[in-house]
Scaffold this motif. Structure first.
Motif, PDB file in Angstrom:
ATOM      1  N   ILE A 152      15.885  56.747  61.530  1.00 43.61           N
ATOM      2  CA  ILE A 152      15.887  55.377  60.998  1.00 43.61           C
ATOM      3  C   ILE A 152      16.328  55.367  59.539  1.00 43.61           C
ATOM      4  O   ILE A 152      17.163  54.552  59.124  1.00 43.61           O
ATOM      5  CB  ILE A 152      14.481  54.741  61.142  1.00 43.61           C
ATOM      6  CG1 ILE A 152      14.175  54.485  62.624  1.00 43.61           C
ATOM      7  CG2 ILE A 152      14.397  53.436  60.346  1.00 43.61           C
ATOM      8  CD1 ILE A 152      12.776  53.978  62.878  1.00 43.61           C
ATOM      9  N   SER A 189      25.932  53.215  70.590  1.00 46.12           N
ATOM     10  CA  SER A 189      24.722  52.401  70.415  1.00 46.12           C
ATOM     11  C   SER A 189      25.029  50.912  70.552  1.00 46.12           C
ATOM     12  O   SER A 189      24.233  50.156  71.113  1.00 46.12           O
ATOM     13  CB  SER A 189      24.094  52.682  69.036  1.00 46.12           C
ATOM     14  OG  SER A 189      23.671  54.028  68.935  1.00 46.12           O
ATOM     15  N   PHE A 193      23.533  48.823  73.585  1.00 48.12           N
ATOM     16  CA  PHE A 193      22.631  47.708  73.322  1.00 48.12           C
ATOM     17  C   PHE A 193      22.967  46.515  74.204  1.00 48.12           C
ATOM     18  O   PHE A 193      22.084  45.906  74.810  1.00 48.12           O
ATOM     19  CB  PHE A 193      22.714  47.309  71.845  1.00 48.12           C
ATOM     20  CG  PHE A 193      21.931  46.072  71.496  1.00 48.12           C
ATOM     21  CD1 PHE A 193      20.577  46.149  71.214  1.00 48.12           C
ATOM     22  CD2 PHE A 193      22.540  44.821  71.464  1.00 48.12           C
ATOM     23  CE1 PHE A 193      19.844  45.016  70.893  1.00 48.12           C
ATOM     24  CE2 PHE A 193      21.819  43.687  71.153  1.00 48.12           C
ATOM     25  CZ  PHE A 193      20.470  43.777  70.872  1.00 48.12           C
ATOM     26  N   TYR A 208      17.946  51.110  71.245  1.00 49.02           N
ATOM     27  CA  TYR A 208      19.163  50.819  70.491  1.00 49.02           C
ATOM     28  C   TYR A 208      18.899  49.858  69.333  1.00 49.02           C
ATOM     29  O   TYR A 208      19.575  49.930  68.302  1.00 49.02           O
ATOM     30  CB  TYR A 208      20.240  50.256  71.426  1.00 49.02           C
ATOM     31  CG  TYR A 208      20.799  51.291  72.363  1.00 49.02           C
ATOM     32  CD1 TYR A 208      21.423  52.431  71.870  1.00 49.02           C
ATOM     33  CD2 TYR A 208      20.708  51.142  73.747  1.00 49.02           C
ATOM     34  CE1 TYR A 208      21.939  53.398  72.724  1.00 49.02           C
ATOM     35  CE2 TYR A 208      21.225  52.103  74.605  1.00 49.02           C
ATOM     36  CZ  TYR A 208      21.831  53.227  74.090  1.00 49.02           C
ATOM     37  OH  TYR A 208      22.343  54.179  74.942  1.00 49.02           O
ATOM     38  N   THR A 209      17.902  48.986  69.492  1.00 49.73           N
ATOM     39  CA  THR A 209      17.520  48.109  68.381  1.00 49.73           C
ATOM     40  C   THR A 209      16.976  48.932  67.223  1.00 49.73           C
ATOM     41  O   THR A 209      17.271  48.661  66.050  1.00 49.73           O
ATOM     42  CB  THR A 209      16.467  47.079  68.829  1.00 49.73           C
ATOM     43  OG1 THR A 209      17.012  46.266  69.872  1.00 49.73           O
ATOM     44  CG2 THR A 209      16.050  46.188  67.663  1.00 49.73           C
ATOM     45  N   GLY A 210      16.173  49.941  67.543  1.00 50.86           N
ATOM     46  CA  GLY A 210      15.614  50.813  66.513  1.00 50.86           C
ATOM     47  C   GLY A 210      16.669  51.576  65.746  1.00 50.86           C
ATOM     48  O   GLY A 210      16.451  51.985  64.600  1.00 50.86           O
ATOM     49  N   LEU A 212      20.175  50.364  65.565  1.00 50.68           N
ATOM     50  CA  LEU A 212      21.125  49.429  64.974  1.00 50.68           C
ATOM     51  C   LEU A 212      20.516  48.546  63.891  1.00 50.68           C
ATOM     52  O   LEU A 212      21.224  48.125  62.974  1.00 50.68           O
ATOM     53  CB  LEU A 212      21.741  48.554  66.075  1.00 50.68           C
ATOM     54  CG  LEU A 212      22.616  49.286  67.090  1.00 50.68           C
ATOM     55  CD1 LEU A 212      23.080  48.332  68.186  1.00 50.68           C
ATOM     56  CD2 LEU A 212      23.825  49.922  66.409  1.00 50.68           C
ATOM     57  N   PHE A 213      19.208  48.259  63.987  1.00 54.63           N
ATOM     58  CA  PHE A 213      18.584  47.389  62.980  1.00 54.63           C
ATOM     59  C   PHE A 213      18.609  48.020  61.586  1.00 54.63           C
ATOM     60  O   PHE A 213      19.082  47.375  60.628  1.00 54.63           O
ATOM     61  CB  PHE A 213      17.151  47.039  63.388  1.00 54.63           C
ATOM     62  CG  PHE A 213      16.480  46.100  62.430  1.00 54.63           C
ATOM     63  CD1 PHE A 213      16.786  44.749  62.421  1.00 54.63           C
ATOM     64  CD2 PHE A 213      15.542  46.580  61.526  1.00 54.63           C
ATOM     65  CE1 PHE A 213      16.173  43.885  61.525  1.00 54.63           C
ATOM     66  CE2 PHE A 213      14.921  45.727  60.621  1.00 54.63           C
ATOM     67  CZ  PHE A 213      15.239  44.371  60.629  1.00 54.63           C
ATOM     68  N   PRO A 214      18.120  49.269  61.403  1.00 55.37           N
ATOM     69  CA  PRO A 214      18.222  49.866  60.058  1.00 55.37           C
ATOM     70  C   PRO A 214      19.663  50.070  59.619  1.00 55.37           C
ATOM     71  O   PRO A 214      19.974  49.960  58.430  1.00 55.37           O
ATOM     72  CB  PRO A 214      17.489  51.205  60.211  1.00 55.37           C
ATOM     73  CG  PRO A 214      17.472  51.490  61.671  1.00 55.37           C
ATOM     74  CD  PRO A 214      17.417  50.159  62.344  1.00 55.37           C
ATOM     75  N   GLY A 216      22.147  48.048  60.381  1.00 57.87           N
ATOM     76  CA  GLY A 216      22.587  46.724  59.942  1.00 57.87           C
ATOM     77  C   GLY A 216      22.031  46.356  58.578  1.00 57.87           C
ATOM     78  O   GLY A 216      22.742  45.775  57.742  1.00 57.87           O
ATOM     79  N   ILE A 217      20.753  46.687  58.321  1.00 56.78           N
ATOM     80  CA  ILE A 217      20.147  46.418  57.016  1.00 56.78           C
ATOM     81  C   ILE A 217      20.880  47.212  55.938  1.00 56.78           C
ATOM     82  O   ILE A 217      21.133  46.713  54.837  1.00 56.78           O
ATOM     83  CB  ILE A 217      18.650  46.778  57.022  1.00 56.78           C
ATOM     84  CG1 ILE A 217      17.881  45.874  57.993  1.00 56.78           C
ATOM     85  CG2 ILE A 217      18.063  46.663  55.614  1.00 56.78           C
ATOM     86  CD1 ILE A 217      17.935  44.403  57.640  1.00 56.78           C
TER      87      ILE A 217
END
Length: 299
Positions: A152, A189, A193, A208-210, A212-214, A216-217
């Protein structure tokens, strides 16, 4: 109609962002929206209304371009490499006349002529893109990232690095990801997703959220920080900045051809047809970018 053009421009930027060697920032320059993009990002809090009128349709188109083209990129680059590469070269070169016009306008405003400093910056940034393209990356196979605390944190910083593709012309975030060995993992990923979303696979969706989210941030953080720097350079050193950008943009065609191995198609049985089709697409894409670059943005 202007919002439709912005969505279309966003889609082209999104597609550019996932092509190794192609820069979303370069595409923004070619499409004539680079200055507005930087302004909208850096003045989102102060001038929210104008910023959102640009960022919302542009961002929507960008997401559509990334999602839609993620499924096609492997097929196009593996089976139709030369036509695909030539099409993107046309898209990029179509913005050169507008970029040169902006550079000359900045020179007139500063009452300057092209100097040794301008030439040096052009050559340095041209060489930067060529050098980056020549780096041979390893580990660029389709793989899945294991979700953990360490991954992450890693994905956040990888996102910060990748954000350069959306802001700095000529610097391909996809190419940087390829050099770092994360390109195919990120691409996997993204497609994974949406496959999980359509099949309602909750476990895969969370996985995949775990990832792609960091990521994206990190991208959003990097875009904001780099945009601030670009805005400063345009405000205080416009002609030098344009010189550097011209070097970055004009070196992009080499990066595209080299990193996609497009010239290998000239050795196959379809060489003649691929070359003719590619050149036709290059001309059409040149005209498309040139026309889109002259369209007005939302006021």
């Amino acid at each position: 109609m202007s919002y439709i053009w912005m969505v279309l421009k966003g889609m082209l930027m999104g597609i550019a962002n996932i092509i190794p060697g192609v820069s979303g920032g370069t595409m923004a320059v070619s499409l004539g929206i680079y200055d507005d993009l930087i302004y909208s990002i850096t003045h989102l809090a102060k001038d929210r209304k104008k910023s959102l009128r640009i960022l919302l349709p542009l961002g929507g188109g960008l997401v559509l371009g990334i999602i839609g083209f993620s499924y096609l990129i492997e097929v196009l680059l593996s089976q139709y490499t030369l036509p695909t590469a030539l099409a993107f070269i046309g898209l990029i070169l179509g913005g050169i006349p507008i970029l040169v016009k902006s550079f000359l306008h900045a020179l007139r405003q500063e009452k300057k002529k092209i100097s040794f400093s301008h030439i040096v910056l052009f050559v340095v940034f041209f060489a930067l893109v060529v050098s980056l393209a020549l780096i041979q990356a390893e580990g660029n196979t389709m793989s899945t990232i294991t979700l953990s605390f360490g991954s992450i944190i890693t994905m956040f910083f990888i996102g910060v690095i990748a954000s350069a593709t959306m802001v700095v012309p000529g610097v391909s975030g996809s190419l940087v990801l390829m050099v770092l060995g994360y390109y195919y993992s990120i691409l996997n990923s993204v497609t994974g997703f949406f496959d999980a979303l359509t099949s309602l696979n909750i476990d895969q969706l969370l996985h995949y959220t775990g990832i792609l989210f960091p990521f994206g941030i990190g991208v959003l953080t990097g875009i904001f920080l780099i945009s601030k720097l670009i805005e400063y350079l345009f405000t205080n050193h416009p002609t030098l900045t344009y010189s550097g950008i011209l070097g970055l943009v004009l070196a992009s065609p080499f990066a595209i051809v080299y990193n996609t191995n497009a010239l290998n198609d000239l050795q196959g049985s379809n060489a003649a047809s691929f070359l003719i089709i590619g050149l036709i697409f290059a001309v059409l894409c040149f005209l498309l970018t040139y026309y889109l670059g002259k369209t007005e943005e939302p006021a």
